[in-house]
Design an enzyme around this catalytic site. Structure first.
Site, PDB file in Angstrom:
ATOM      1  N   ASN A 459      28.630  39.129  42.735  1.00  0.00           N
ATOM      2  CA  ASN A 459      28.829  40.099  43.349  1.00  0.00           C
ATOM      3  C   ASN A 459      27.561  40.921  43.319  1.00  0.00           C
ATOM      4  O   ASN A 459      27.016  41.353  44.397  1.00  0.00           O
ATOM      5  CB  ASN A 459      29.799  40.957  42.792  1.00  0.00           C
ATOM      6  CG  ASN A 459      30.423  42.076  43.867  1.00  0.00           C
ATOM      7  OD1 ASN A 459      30.018  42.050  45.182  1.00  0.00           O
ATOM      8  ND2 ASN A 459      31.048  43.033  43.307  1.00  0.00           N
ATOM      9  N   LYS A 665      26.902  47.299  23.905  1.00  0.00           N
ATOM     10  CA  LYS A 665      26.062  48.203  24.413  1.00  0.00           C
ATOM     11  C   LYS A 665      25.443  49.196  23.496  1.00  0.00           C
ATOM     12  O   LYS A 665      24.317  49.620  23.529  1.00  0.00           O
ATOM     13  CB  LYS A 665      26.775  49.108  25.388  1.00  0.00           C
ATOM     14  CG  LYS A 665      27.012  48.052  26.746  1.00  0.00           C
ATOM     15  CD  LYS A 665      27.872  48.854  27.649  1.00  0.00           C
ATOM     16  CE  LYS A 665      28.247  47.965  28.946  1.00  0.00           C
ATOM     17  NZ  LYS A 665      29.130  48.986  29.879  1.00  0.00           N
TER      18      LYS A 665
END
Length: 817
Positions: A459, A665
């Site tokens: 995507n 993260k």
């Protein structure tokens, strides 16, 4: 036909094919200058050659210069030649004795002594008659020595004096008499042995020895390729390719990785120091590939000369030649001027103005030619400075830029080359180093070609490619960026001439082929660009394991992939060290916060001298949406399944609820802030009950209602305190003490993390400068547009760093080796 005859015919065919060299390798004088150099050449031959290949050699080191010196001393008469000749003998004997066993050395020293005696006799008797024969000894000694070394250490080898077979029409034109040369070569060549043949020398049709001129061994190499139908010719020299200018005088010269045949011929014609004017002539109509590489650094890809697409045709280079003559005459006007331009292969000409530019040694011949026309001529010392590139004559902007670069220079004329591949400025004064550097800077600025390989065509990858055409057209620093590779998990499309960006995905669907990592690295290790960038838009841990070999090859990486930046401390540090050592740039701003400038802000604070002490926030767009939307009106499981249907969560929502993504993260940001941390140092609360963690995805989704009571209780407890629940990441450092966790927290409704637009990320950074009022960065932390945009931001930042890079060309001198 009986079996015996079939075998006989096949054997004959194999023997004939055996005479066809697969490769021709030419080694210049600097590559053979010393014992160390010759040992390096032997290693190259061992790795790159096979039996029936051809090795072409120049004279060792400065041998030809010494032979010229002997010749000129002999011409002067009265000079004592004995010491100079004896010094040359000692020089050659030192190489022989250092490289060969006693028996072989004795044999070569005997031959050398005989040659030295012959030189002495010739130079005392009639040196003018033996100039070419004298100069030939340099190549003979070189071929004889290298062949002997190869026979002792590598494989059977034999040396050939090219005068035994190579015939040219005369010493001026040096056009090969192909039929007789080919016949004589076949008569004296041997099979299943490595041939070492002399470059630079040959005979004319009258049997007189002659030489092929400056860089003549290059011409010898392509002649041998033509005679043997070789597939490849490699010219091994002391620089690793052909540059946009002579790197000995232009420090900012950049390597031309690929050079179209016609442009290379024009560079040779105009006097490029690496290319002989006739080098390409013998292989023009063949499929032979020509390479220029450095024997001092054979692992570095050099310059390839051949047929290429538009990217290679964009290259420009600047070359010059001093000590020329401007000849002006009425006979150089019109048709007779075109005839003179052709006859003398003029470096520049204007048949309207009536002049040609010739080499000094052609002056007498031009005078004799004009005598037949009974016209006067004037000769004026001059030089030329030329910009060379594919069809530059037809490119108005190139010509305008060339004129601007010369605006402060007294220029006699600017003329077009007959081929259309060069613009030539005729200067009455010598071309200075300052002028050459100035013109080169104007003509080749921002010319570093950057190849981009996109890995991951999902995507976000598709959106990145959709945005690429407009980016390339509108962002100046991306002017020389070319899409050259597309990679999915199983297929790859690699095109060194570039992939049309507007058709990238359709071309991939039509042309992509299966690949493995060996095939991928075989191309990436020999790419023809100044820089190569891999944009990793995959979620693949296995692809992230390629970062280390990428960096070791000097390849840059832009990664949205979190695996490498959150890998073990040992591996992460190895990646950082490799990138620094090999000057690879690694940007991963989209690993956290999509397109938000979190990494940029952290890097800017560090670069400015600030020290970060705390990082916290909501780092997951999925968890942001879930807890910003969850108000108890519907069960948490219903909300989660709705998010799954909208594509907000991962296909298995446990990937989000586990907190592993947020944990990675936080680790990435803590490392970016300069802290040494591992995943195990970060406490993680998994929001998935243990009984649900081992289920299949389908079974988990069927059992999702088991989540509801926990989150309902947590929300109710928070509301009773006028608070909310949020999944937050936090890191803090107090001296050597570090605390880090990702967890579901209860926050007051007034907290900065409490009121976000669903899917937003928020990052709070405290530092020495931002303690009382922390730095807040907030915005969409996911989505195809913002993530693809963040990748493009990294690409622009990377190209801005690269555009100012210069590569220092180190020339290997004989003394160094």
């Amino acid at each position: 036909m009986n079996q015996a005859n079939v075998v006989e015919q096949l054997t004959a065919e194999q023997n004939q094919l055996a005479k066809h060299a697969t490769n021709v390798h030419k080694f210049g004088g600097s590559s053979l200058a010393s014992v160390k150099c010759i040992e390096r050449v032997v290693d190259i031959i061992r790795q790159h050659c096979q039996l029936n290949d051809v090795i072409v050699v120049s004279a060792n080191g400065n041998t030809t210069d010494e032979l010229f010196r002997i010749y000129h001393l002999a011409i002067e008469k009265g000079a004592d030649l004995s010491e100079v000749i004896l010094a040359l003998q000692h020089q050659q004997a030192a190489l022989i004795n250092s490289l060969l066993n006693a028996a072989s050395a004795a044999r070569l020293n005997t031959l050398l002594a005989s040659d030295i005696q012959q030189i002495s006799e010739w130079m005392l008797a009639a040196p003018e008659q033996y100039e070419a024969e004298l100069l030939a000894f340099g190549e003979i000694w070189s071929a004889r020595l290298l062949s002997s070394v190869l026979s002792e250490t590598v494989c059977p080898s034999y040396a050939l004096d090219s005068r035994d077979f190579l015939v040219v029409n005369n010493a001026i034109d040096c056009f090969v008499e192909r039929e007789i040369s080919l016949r004589q070569y076949r008569e004296c060549s041997r099979t299943n042995q490595l041939l070492v043949v002399t470059g630079y020398i040959c005979k004319d049709t009258k049997g007189k020895s002659c030489t092929l001129g400056r860089n003549g061994s290059d011409y010898s190499a392509t002649i041998m390729a033509s005679l043997t139908h070789a597939n490849n010719v490699t010219l091994w020299t002391d620089v690793d390719g052909i540059y946009s200018a002579d790197p000995r005088v232009v420090p900012q010269a950049r390597k031309l990785h690929r050079l179209p045949n016609a442009v290379a011929r024009e560079l040779g014609r105009l006097g490029n120091p690496v290319l002989h004017a006739k080098t390409l002539q013998p292989i023009t109509a063949t499929n032979t590939h020509l390479h220029v590489a450095s024997s001092f650094d054979p692992a570095v890809p050099g310059t390839e000369i051949g047929k290429f697409g538009q990217i290679a045709k964009q290259e420009l280079s600047v070359t010059y030649t001093n000590d020329l003559i401007l000849a002006q005459s009425e006979s150089f006007i019109g048709d007779s001027g075109k005839q003179a331009e052709s006859v003398f292969n003029a470096l520049g000409a204007d048949t309207n103005a009536g002049f040609i530019v010739i080499r000094q040694e052609q002056q007498k011949a031009v005078s004799q030619w004009l005598a037949a026309h009974d016209t006067e001529v004037s000769f004026t010392p001059c030089s030329i400075l030329a910009v060379v590139g594919h069809n530059v004559v037809s490119q108005g902007q190139v010509k305008a830029r060339f004129k601007r670069a010369l605006k402060h220079q007294s220029c006699f004329s600017i003329v077009n080359s007959p081929s259309g591949h060069s613009l030539i400025a005729v200067l009455i004064n010598p071309c200075t180093t300052e002028l050459l550097n100035n013109v080169h800077r104007h003509m080749t600025k921002d010319a570093r070609h950057i190849g981009v390989v996109v890995a991951g065509l999902g995507n976000i990858g598709q959106r990145f490619l959709e945005m690429l055409p407009n980016q390339l057209a509108s962002v100046a620093v991306l002017e020389n960026v070319h899409l050259v590779g597309l990679i999915s998990s199983r297929k790859a499309l690699i095109n060194t001439d570039g992939i049309e960006v507007n058709q990238a995905l359709s071309l991939f669907a039509e042309q992509a082929k299966n690949y493995d990592n060996d095939l991928l690295f075989s191309w990436l290790s020999n790419h023809p660009y100044d820089e190569l960038v891999v944009v990793d838009i995959t979620p693949s841990e296995s692809f992230s394991e390629l970062y280390l070999p990428f960096f070791q090859r000097g390849i840059h990486v832009i990664g949205a992939n979190k695996w490498a930046a959150s890998s073990s401390t040992e591996h992460y540090q190895a990646l950082k060290n490799a990138a620094q050592t090999h000057k690879s740039i690694w940007l991963g701003n989209t690993t956290v916060g999509a397109g938000l400038p979190v990494h940029y802000s952290i890097e800017d604070l560090k670069r400015s001298g600030d020290q970060i002490i705390d990082i916290s926030g909501i780092f997951s767009g999925t968890l942001s949406w879930l807890f910003q939307t969850y108000d108890g009106s519907v069960p948490f499981s219903v909300l989660m399944l709705d998010a799954l249907a909208q594509g907000i969560t991962e296909p298995d929502p446990r990937e989000d609820l586990s907190g592993r993504d947020v944990q990675r993260k936080l680790l990435i940001l803590a490392r970016a802030a300069g802290f040494t941390l591992s995943l195990d140092d970060i406490e993680r609360q998994d929001l998935v009950p243990e009984p649900l963690q081992s289920l299949t995805t389908e079974a988990f989704l069927d059992s999702a209602q088991a989540l509801d009571s926990y989150f309902a209780d947590a929300l109710s407890h928070a509301k009773s305190q006028q608070a909310c629940i949020r999944y937050i990441a936090s890191f803090s450092a107090n001296g050597d003490a570090v605390k880090a966790s990702v967890r579901l927290a209860v926050l007051p409704d007034s907290h900065a993390f409490a009121s976000l637009t669903p899917c937003d990320n928020i990052f709070q950074i405290k530092s020495q400068w931002y303690q009382d009022n922390p730095l807040i960065i907030r915005g969409p932390g996911a989505g195809r547009d913002v993530t693809a945009g963040g990748l493009h931001s990294d690409l622009v930042a990377l190209c801005q760093q690269l555009v100012n890079r210069t590569s220092v060309v180190k020339l290997k001198s004989i003394e160094e080796n």
